[in-house]
Each structure stands twice: as C-alpha cells, then as structure tokens.
Design a protein around this motif. Structure first.
Motif, PDB file in Angstrom:
ATOM      1  N   LEU A   4       2.455  -3.078   6.067  1.00 14.78           N
ATOM      2  CA  LEU A   4       1.028  -3.101   5.759  1.00 14.78           C
ATOM      3  C   LEU A   4       0.198  -3.028   7.047  1.00 14.78           C
ATOM      4  CD1 LEU A   4      -1.132  -3.479   3.580  1.00 14.78           C
ATOM      5  CD2 LEU A   4      -1.003  -5.922   3.987  1.00 14.78           C
ATOM      6  N   ILE A   5       0.650  -3.770   8.043  1.00 18.07           N
ATOM      7  CA  ILE A   5      -0.109  -3.839   9.299  1.00 18.07           C
ATOM      8  C   ILE A   5      -0.127  -2.474   9.987  1.00 18.07           C
ATOM      9  CG2 ILE A   5       1.899  -4.661  10.619  1.00 18.07           C
ATOM     10  CD1 ILE A   5      -1.382  -6.177  11.333  1.00 18.07           C
ATOM     11  N   ALA A  11       0.815  -1.217   0.000  1.00 19.18           N
ATOM     12  CA  ALA A  11       0.000   0.000   0.000  1.00 19.18           C
ATOM     13  C   ALA A  11       0.846   1.264   0.000  1.00 19.18           C
ATOM     14  CB  ALA A  11      -0.929   0.002   1.204  1.00 19.18           C
ATOM     15  N   ARG A  12       2.168   1.101  -0.127  1.00 21.41           N
ATOM     16  CA  ARG A  12       3.013   2.298  -0.106  1.00 21.41           C
ATOM     17  C   ARG A  12       3.099   2.857  -1.523  1.00 21.41           C
ATOM     18  NH1 ARG A  12       8.461   3.635  -0.189  1.00 21.41           N
ATOM     19  NH2 ARG A  12       8.780   5.591   0.927  1.00 21.41           N
ATOM     20  N   MET A  13       2.069   3.597  -1.884  1.00 18.01           N
ATOM     21  CA  MET A  13       1.952   4.066  -3.250  1.00 18.01           C
ATOM     22  C   MET A  13       2.535   5.451  -3.440  1.00 18.01           C
ATOM     23  SD  MET A  13       0.594   1.686  -4.950  1.00 18.01           S
ATOM     24  CE  MET A  13      -0.548   0.311  -5.020  1.00 18.01           C
ATOM     25  N   SER A  14       3.121   6.027  -2.392  1.00 17.35           N
ATOM     26  CA  SER A  14       3.717   7.356  -2.518  1.00 17.35           C
ATOM     27  C   SER A  14       4.932   7.441  -1.609  1.00 17.35           C
ATOM     28  CB  SER A  14       2.696   8.417  -2.122  1.00 17.35           C
ATOM     29  OG  SER A  14       3.355   9.550  -1.602  1.00 17.35           O
ATOM     30  N   GLY A  15       5.910   8.210  -2.063  1.00 15.89           N
ATOM     31  CA  GLY A  15       7.118   8.370  -1.265  1.00 15.89           C
ATOM     32  C   GLY A  15       6.865   9.091   0.042  1.00 15.89           C
ATOM     33  N   LEU A  16       5.692   9.704   0.177  1.00 17.84           N
ATOM     34  CA  LEU A  16       5.398  10.446   1.402  1.00 17.84           C
ATOM     35  C   LEU A  16       5.011   9.521   2.557  1.00 17.84           C
ATOM     36  CD1 LEU A  16       3.446  13.536   0.064  1.00 17.84           C
ATOM     37  CD2 LEU A  16       5.783  13.414   0.884  1.00 17.84           C
ATOM     38  N   PHE A  46       2.721  -5.079  -4.096  1.00 23.10           N
ATOM     39  CA  PHE A  46       1.380  -5.396  -4.587  1.00 23.10           C
ATOM     40  C   PHE A  46       1.373  -6.748  -5.285  1.00 23.10           C
ATOM     41  CE2 PHE A  46      -1.780  -5.365  -7.947  1.00 23.10           C
ATOM     42  CZ  PHE A  46      -2.914  -4.995  -7.258  1.00 23.10           C
ATOM     43  N   TRP A  47       2.365  -6.952  -6.160  1.00 20.83           N
ATOM     44  CA  TRP A  47       2.407  -8.201  -6.934  1.00 20.83           C
ATOM     45  C   TRP A  47       2.674  -9.385  -6.006  1.00 20.83           C
ATOM     46  CZ3 TRP A  47      -0.068  -7.255 -10.975  1.00 20.83           C
ATOM     47  CH2 TRP A  47       0.098  -6.028 -11.644  1.00 20.83           C
ATOM     48  N   ILE A  48       3.524  -9.166  -5.008  1.00 18.33           N
ATOM     49  CA  ILE A  48       3.828 -10.260  -4.070  1.00 18.33           C
ATOM     50  C   ILE A  48       2.548 -10.694  -3.367  1.00 18.33           C
ATOM     51  CG2 ILE A  48       5.081 -10.853  -1.970  1.00 18.33           C
ATOM     52  CD1 ILE A  48       7.278  -8.954  -2.879  1.00 18.33           C
ATOM     53  N   PHE A  49       1.799  -9.710  -2.853  1.00 20.04           N
ATOM     54  CA  PHE A  49       0.583 -10.055  -2.117  1.00 20.04           C
ATOM     55  C   PHE A  49      -0.452 -10.689  -3.034  1.00 20.04           C
ATOM     56  CE2 PHE A  49       0.533  -8.771   2.317  1.00 20.04           C
ATOM     57  CZ  PHE A  49       1.781  -8.180   2.412  1.00 20.04           C
ATOM     58  N   LEU A  50      -0.558 -10.133  -4.248  1.00 19.51           N
ATOM     59  CA  LEU A  50      -1.542 -10.678  -5.186  1.00 19.51           C
ATOM     60  C   LEU A  50      -1.247 -12.152  -5.457  1.00 19.51           C
ATOM     61  CD1 LEU A  50      -3.980  -9.708  -6.790  1.00 19.51           C
ATOM     62  CD2 LEU A  50      -2.479  -9.447  -8.766  1.00 19.51           C
ATOM     63  N   SER A  51       0.049 -12.448  -5.720  1.00 20.60           N
ATOM     64  CA  SER A  51       0.349 -13.846  -6.053  1.00 20.60           C
ATOM     65  C   SER A  51       0.160 -14.736  -4.823  1.00 20.60           C
ATOM     66  CB  SER A  51       1.767 -13.969  -6.619  1.00 20.60           C
ATOM     67  OG  SER A  51       2.642 -13.181  -5.869  1.00 20.60           O
ATOM     68  N   LEU A  52       0.512 -14.224  -3.644  1.00 20.03           N
ATOM     69  CA  LEU A  52       0.319 -15.038  -2.439  1.00 20.03           C
ATOM     70  C   LEU A  52      -1.151 -15.378  -2.249  1.00 20.03           C
ATOM     71  CD1 LEU A  52       2.777 -13.426   0.132  1.00 20.03           C
ATOM     72  CD2 LEU A  52       2.828 -15.759  -0.741  1.00 20.03           C
ATOM     73  N   PHE A  53      -2.018 -14.369  -2.430  1.00 17.25           N
ATOM     74  CA  PHE A  53      -3.455 -14.605  -2.256  1.00 17.25           C
ATOM     75  C   PHE A  53      -3.957 -15.628  -3.269  1.00 17.25           C
ATOM     76  CE2 PHE A  53      -4.248 -10.496   0.135  1.00 17.25           C
ATOM     77  CZ  PHE A  53      -4.641 -11.154   1.279  1.00 17.25           C
ATOM     78  N   ILE A  54      -3.485 -15.495  -4.512  1.00 19.79           N
ATOM     79  CA  ILE A  54      -3.934 -16.446  -5.539  1.00 19.79           C
ATOM     80  C   ILE A  54      -3.496 -17.862  -5.163  1.00 19.79           C
ATOM     81  CG2 ILE A  54      -3.634 -17.131  -7.958  1.00 19.79           C
ATOM     82  CD1 ILE A  54      -3.493 -14.107  -8.585  1.00 19.79           C
TER      83      ILE A  54
END
Lengths: 483, 315
Positions: free
Chosen positions: A47-48, A35-40, A151-159
C-alpha cells in the motif's frame, strides 16, 4: 504516580497500541495491499509503495491505457485513495505515540486515532468505485480485475482502532486544569529514538524476511504463491546438482585460500609497526605512516585503475622490463589468470598494511618506556626487547583482530574480486560473496535468486556461529568478550 | 651501597650503549630503512605515475613511453573530460550523495549516540542492543537487494542515503565519546530548565565535534568510494551511477574512444582520436576520482587515529 502507572498499563490502551502497530505493518506488506484491484499492478507493491509513487501503479497499465481498456481516472482514484489511507495511518501512528503522555496527551492521542481511523475508512471506501470502474473493462482477460482481500483487513483494522479510540476517550478521566500537555522523560526519550530504531529495523532486520525466498521457486518480477513453495528443494539442489556442487567447492576453496593467506600474514601489520618504531628519525616515521595509509582510502575501483596504469600492456612495469631487456613485448598482467591468489593478497596488503599498522603503532606508544630501559640495563638487545616487551604488549590487540578475521573467514567482500575479475581468472578469483552476487543478480535479471539466497543464508549462519565461537574462545583465554 | 654503585655503572653502560653503534645496528638500520623507503615508494609512486601520464604527450602515453617524469606537459586531457559521456552527472550524483549522506549519518549518529547515554529512557538496554547487534549479522546480498527493491529504493537516489543513516559503529563511537564528557555539565543545563533537545544542540553537539569530524570523514570517504551499491541498486537508471562505478565501466570497456566520448558532432572523431586516446581518458578519469581523496587526506589524518583507537574500546 501510581495512578499514572495504572493508566499506562490500561488494557484498552495496550490493545489500541497493538492494533495500531498491526495496522502500520499491514501497510508495508504487499500481499495484503487493499488497493491492488487489478492483476496489472505489481504483486510486490505494498500500500505504501502505491501511495508514494503514482508511477508504480501506472507502469503496468501502459498498454491498457493506450487501448482504452481502463480509464486513467480509475487509477488516479486508486492512487488518491491509497495516499489518503496512508496519511490516515500515519496520523493514527502519531496519535498512538502521543498516548504515551499524561492524561491530556492521552486523550488527544485517542481523539486523533479515532478521527484518523474514520478518515482512513472513508479513503478506503473510495477504492470501491475505482474497483467497479476497473471491473467494467472491455478486456477483462488482460486487465485481470480482482477484488483485493486486503480491503477487508484494512477496513476491520480501521473500525477496531476507531472503536478502541472511542473507548479510551471515555475511560481516560477528564484532565484537571493543572494537567498540562506533559509526558514523562522516559517516554519522551523513547519517542525521540523510535524513528531511528524503525530505520534500523527496516534496513537490518527486515531483509531477514527475504530468507523466505530460499523456499520458493522465485523468478524476478513474480511473486511468492502457495504453488511456488518448494520447501527445501534449493537446499538439496545445492548439494545434489553436480555443477552447483563443483561451483561451491571451487568458490569455497578460493574463499578459504584467500582468507587463509590474509590470516597467515595477519602478523605483518604488527611487524610493520614494531620495526617502524625502531627508526629513530621521527620525521621519517611520520612520512612513512602518512604515505602508507593513503591506499586504504581509495576504493577498489581506484586500486584497479592504479593496477591498470602500472600493469597493463603499456604500463610502467612492462616499460621498465622492456628497457632492461628482460622482455621484448609487453603483456597485460591484469588479463592473465596466473597466481591470482597471491596477486589478490598482494593488492590487499598494499592497500591495507599501513592502515592496519596504525592500531599497533598506537599500541607501542602506550607501552611503558621504563620496561625498555630496565631491559636494556639487563643487557637485552634490540631483538630481545622487541620479542619480550613489544610483542607481548601488542598480543591482546593482535589476538582480538585474529579472532575477528577468523570469524570473517567466509566474508572477504566482493569489491576487490569483482573489479579484478575477467574471463581468464574467473575460475580462481571468484569468492563466496562474488559468487552469490553473480548467481543472483549478475546475469541481468535471469539470476537464480532462491539458490543465491540459500548460499547467502548458509554463509550468514556459519559466520554468526564462527563469531560466537571466536567470542567463546576469547572469553575462555582472556576472560573478555570481543563482541 | 654496593647495589647503588652497581646500578650507576649499569646506567653508565646503558647510556654508553645508546651512543655506541655496532656493525649489526648499521646493517639492521640499512635494511630497515630500505624496506620502509621501498614500501612507501610503492604506495605513492602509482599515484604520481598516474598523474604524469595524464599530463604528458598523449602519443607517448599511448605507447607507454612515460616512465619517471612527464614529457610534453599539457592539460588538454582534463579539458576533454567535459566530452566524456555521463561523467558530469555521475560527478554530481557522487558529490550529492557524499554531502547529503554524510550529513544525515553524522546528525543521526550524534543524536542517537546522545540518546543511548540517557539511562532513564524506556527500554534503553534493549534498544541499544537492538541497534548494535546489526553490526554482527546481515541477511546477505540478495535479501538486502529484494528488501531495497520492495521499499522502492532501487533506481532511486535515496537508496544511497537512507540505508546509511543509522550506523551502529558510529553510534558506539559517539556514545563512548559523550560518556567521557563530565556529566555535571549536562546536569547543570538540565537544572536550568533545558530540555533534551536543547542540551543536545547547545551542549553535546559542540562538545563532541572532534568525534563527529572523525565519523564525518569516514562516512564521506565511504560514500565517495562506494560503487557496488550503485551497480546493484541503480542498474535501471544509468544517470544515477556514481563516479566510481562510471570509472569501472570506462576501465573495463574495450570499445573505442568515440564510444566513450560524446563529441556532439562538433569535433571530428578523427581529430579527437589524435588528441586523445582511450588510455589517457581512462587514466584521467581515474585521476579526477582520486584527487578529492588526496585533497582531504591531510585533514583526515588528524582524525582517523582517534577514530581507530576509540573504535577499539567499544562500550
């Protein structure tokens, strides 16, 4: 029974559990935060962290929100998404625990995992619109939109968990009517203790992961990147930089002298107990024991407040000395830098003597009284009885405590030295633990975290070696281990 | 026959010697008593001295005139504490962390201590070692701090509570104690159909109350006394400072009284200064922090000997 066994060791089930564990761990690792979609957003928030506190997301965006670079709805979306991803992961974890049960529970667990993985995927997809909103910012230089690789890591883990969940549902034979929602006792007990094992891991083992800071050029607030990796730079710096080397030598000297004083006088509690036992009046003994243990139960801050009351310029000691005509004007003994080692030893003894004696007092009462009677008949005097009966009787206890204090020679804690420290005694009071604190955290955010980590790391390694050494010595001499 | 007579005379001389007091004994006893009286005095007098300084005339206290007994007794200092900055919140935080932290720690230690006695648990040996080994190593202060900060427990009240829940030493104490409870009790409950949880709440918990009281007292004293964690973890949130750390700040502050006191504009600072001075405020805050410990101390005494003895027999 045999059939159950084969079910528990089913390859797909084991695979599923392993993936769930990976998923759980991923949720607490900041560098793969999806969810870290911005450098800010703070680099050190996992995530937690983002799911637990909305403020951890917003805090970096104060300016961006004020200027209207980012719509708050994007941040809210990030928050809701990470919250639901975390909830899904939690449900997946619960499902994983449930699969330890028998057939019915296994199916239930697998179903839960599959459903929660699906929901988690949906929640994860919610990050995409949030990202596109952030990337359309009017000021990309400041907002630094970036697509989190996590994002991709979590997506593949969920799948993977979803597919494995489905496979397991199909593979587990349909439970018959007499199969209840049951679980074997050994797994029940395991699940009961699991939360505490996790807590213990998080607070006692996870900090070891922080040792990696010793190998980076780390500044508080920044994060560890490949560029900041410096290998053993701080280790060599410790020995090559003259200022640090001098500091370490000084601090080690203080530590060893003060621990040494404590070890050299570690027989005092034993003597205290032995001579106290010579007093016949049991009421008097009781009062002494009660009163001398009180100081052990007050903190070092309170010891310092006592010291302040007694030894400051207007304190008791000055008042008495002036009364006796020994001095004319009071001095603040706490501000002087003289005899610090002895003073610190004295405060330690004041605080701990009565308390440390308790174990010996209990030890004396467990020595066979007939030994004393027999010795008296044989004409042994008071001191002979002490020396030839009591002391040998207490020796095992003394020996164990002595070995432990030798193993702890580098760790004399920082509380005492921290409260008594001031500008005048800084040179002689600073022990290793206090030095690590001052170096890393004591200077208000500008501390040298890597160097402090290196020092603490070396200290931990030496301490654990000493402990095992002491244990070996104990095994050799007494045939018993102390740990 | 000879031997018997010899033994009797020996016994006679033994009893006689017990009543006969030699000059050496007298000197020994005087020295012995003197030492213990002096040391006991040294342990108790500072607290008494602290106390009389908080109830004596403030001007005399400021100039260090109060030595052995209070003069001009009054309790205004204690009333004035209401005006000391942030003292109330700190007291509240400290009480909260002591109560909540101790309660969590005791329940967890009791439960885990009970669970690790169950031989049938899957992976019991490994789990027990995994928990106990943590007594002997630690990663160090800085990694611990970074870990807490990563977990979001800095500047957060739960940073006081959660790390202390699993306490290996207390788990050992409880486990050793539970192992001394006859196993038949638990077996019969098990046969009657009670589950682990029922056995724990209905049987083990009530039976192990003595050891739970012991660890509760040690835990509570530890929570009440801790200040380093407050200083390190809560640096960004002064309203979460514990009483001890607050006291440390007061003790080492060199600023004047009005900086410590929140007169709220209702009291003229000059009047305030004539009523109080910085020394009495420091001493009174210290006294207030010590009093709870002195109050529970008589109750603690019964338990801590047991604790220290059980701790020596680790299992």
């Amino acid at each position: 029974m045999a059939k159950n066994q084969s079910q528990h060791s089913d390859i797909f089930m084991i695979l599923l559990r392993a993936v769930v564990i990976v998923l759980l761990i991923s949720a607490v690792i900041p560098s793969i935060n999806p969810a870290r979609m911005s450098g800010l957003i703070n680099k050190s928030s996992a995530l937690i962290t983002m799911a637990l506190s909305y403020s951890s997301i917003v805090s970096g965006f104060t300016r961006a929100l004020n200027r209207g670079w980012v719509a708050e709805s994007a941040l809210q979306m990030l928050y809701i998404s990470s919250l639901f991803v975390c909830i899904s992961i939690a449900v997946v974890a619960v499902g994983c625990c449930i699969t330890l049960g028998k057939k019915r529970l296994q199916r239930l667990g697998a179903k839960l995992i599959a459903i929660a993985s699906l929901l988690g995927t949906l929640a994860l997809l919610l990050l995409l619109p949030a990202y596109s909103q952030i990337s359309q910012t009017s000021n990309p230089d400041r907002v630094e939109p970036m697509f989190a690789g996590g994002f991709w890591i979590f997506l593949s883990l969920f799948i993977v968990t979803f597919v494995l969940g489905l496979i397991n549902i199909m593979r587990i034979p349909k439970p018959t009517a007499e199969d209840g929602y049951e679980m074997e006792n050994k797994y029940k007990l395991f699940l009961m203790i699991l939360p505490f094992v996790i807590l213990c891991f998080v607070f006692s083992y996870l900090p070891l992961w922080g040792w990696r800071y010793a190998f980076y050029d780390y500044r508080p607030g920044a994060s560890l990147t490949r560029e900041s990796f410096v290998g053993f730079k701080w280790f060599t710096y410790l020995f090559e930089n003259p200022a640090t080397r001098a500091d370490i030598a000084r601090v080690l000297r203080n530590t060893l002298v003060m621990s040494g004083l404590g070890i050299a006088t570690s027989w005092l509690p034993m003597a205290f107990a032995i001579f106290l036992a010579e007093i016949r009046a049991s009421k008097f003994r009781k009062i002494v024991q009660t009163c001398t243990t009180i100081p052990n139960f007050i903190s070092w801050v309170l010891v310092y407040s006592v010291a302040f009351a007694m030894f400051s310029t207007e304190g008791f000691v000055n008042a008495i000395l002036i009364d006796l005509g020994i001095i004319e004007n009071g001095t603040n003994y706490l501000m002087s830098g003289e005899h610090i080692w002895l003073k610190m030893w004295a405060w330690g003894t004041w605080k701990g003597l009565g308390w440390s004696a308790i174990i010996y007092i209990a030890g004396i009462s467990s020595i066979d009284q007939q030994l004393y009677e027999a010795a008296t008949i044989d004409g042994a005097g008071r001191f002979k009885r002490m020396w030839y009966i009591t002391v040998p009787g207490l020796m095992p206890t003394f020996f164990v405590l002595l070995l432990l204090s030798i193993a702890n020679i580098l760790s004399n804690g920082m509380d005492q030295y921290f409260v008594f420290k001031n500008a005048a005694n800084k040179e002689t009071i600073e022990v290793l633990d206090l030095y690590v604190y001052t170096l890393g955290l004591g200077s208000g955010g500008s501390g040298n975290i890597p160097l402090a980590t290196v020092v603490g790391m070396l200290k931990s390694l030496i301490s654990i070696t000493l402990l095992f050494g002491a244990n070996k010595v104990s095994k050799l001499i007494r045939g018993e281990s102390i740990i | 026959m000879d031997a018997v007579v010899k033994k009797q005379t020996a016994l006679g001389s033994y009893t006689k010697r017990r009543h006969k007091i030699s000059a050496g004994d007298v000197v020994f006893n005087i020295l012995n008593y003197t030492f213990y009286i002096l040391f006991t005095f040294a342990c108790v007098f500072p607290f008494y001295y602290l106390f009389i300084n908080t109830i004596s005339d403030n001007e005399l206290v400021r100039t260090g005139q109060i030595k052995w007994y209070p003069v001009g007794i009054h309790f205004n200092n204690y009333l004035a504490l209401a005006n000391v900055n942030n003292l109330g919140t700190s007291a509240l935080v400290t009480v909260a962390r002591t109560v909540i932290g101790t309660a969590f720690m005791v329940v967890a230690s009791a439960f885990v201590g009970y669970l690790v006695t169950k031989k049938e648990m899957w992976g019991r040996r490994f789990i027990y070692r995994f928990l106990i080994v943590t007594m002997y190593f630690n990663a160090g202060l800085i990694p611990w701090y970074l870990n807490m900060s990563m977990l979001g427990l800095t500047n957060n009240f739960w940073g006081y509570i959660i790390p202390g829940i699993v306490s290996p030493f207390n788990i050992i104490l409880v486990k050793t104690y539970i192992e001394s409870i006859p196993a038949e009790l638990e077996e019969s409950a098990f046969i009657d159909g009670a589950g682990y949880f029922t056995i724990f709440t209905r049987l083990i918990w009530p039976l192990s109350k003595p050891i739970l009281a012991t660890i509760a007292i040690f835990g509570a004293v530890g929570h009440w006394n801790s200040f380093v964690d407050s200083m390190i973890l809560m640096s960004g949130k002064p309203q979460l400072y514990t009483l001890q750390y607050r006291l440390y700040i007061y003790l080492t502050s060199t600023s004047n009284l009005s900086a410590l006191m929140n007169s709220g504009g209702s009291i003229n600072p000059q009047v305030l200064n004539s009523l109080l001075n910085i020394r009495t405020v420091k001493l009174t805050v210290a006294m207030v922090t010590i009093i709870p410990i002195l109050l529970v101390y008589p109750f603690m005494q019964r338990y801590f000997v047991k604790g220290i003895m059980l701790g020596a027999v680790k299992g």
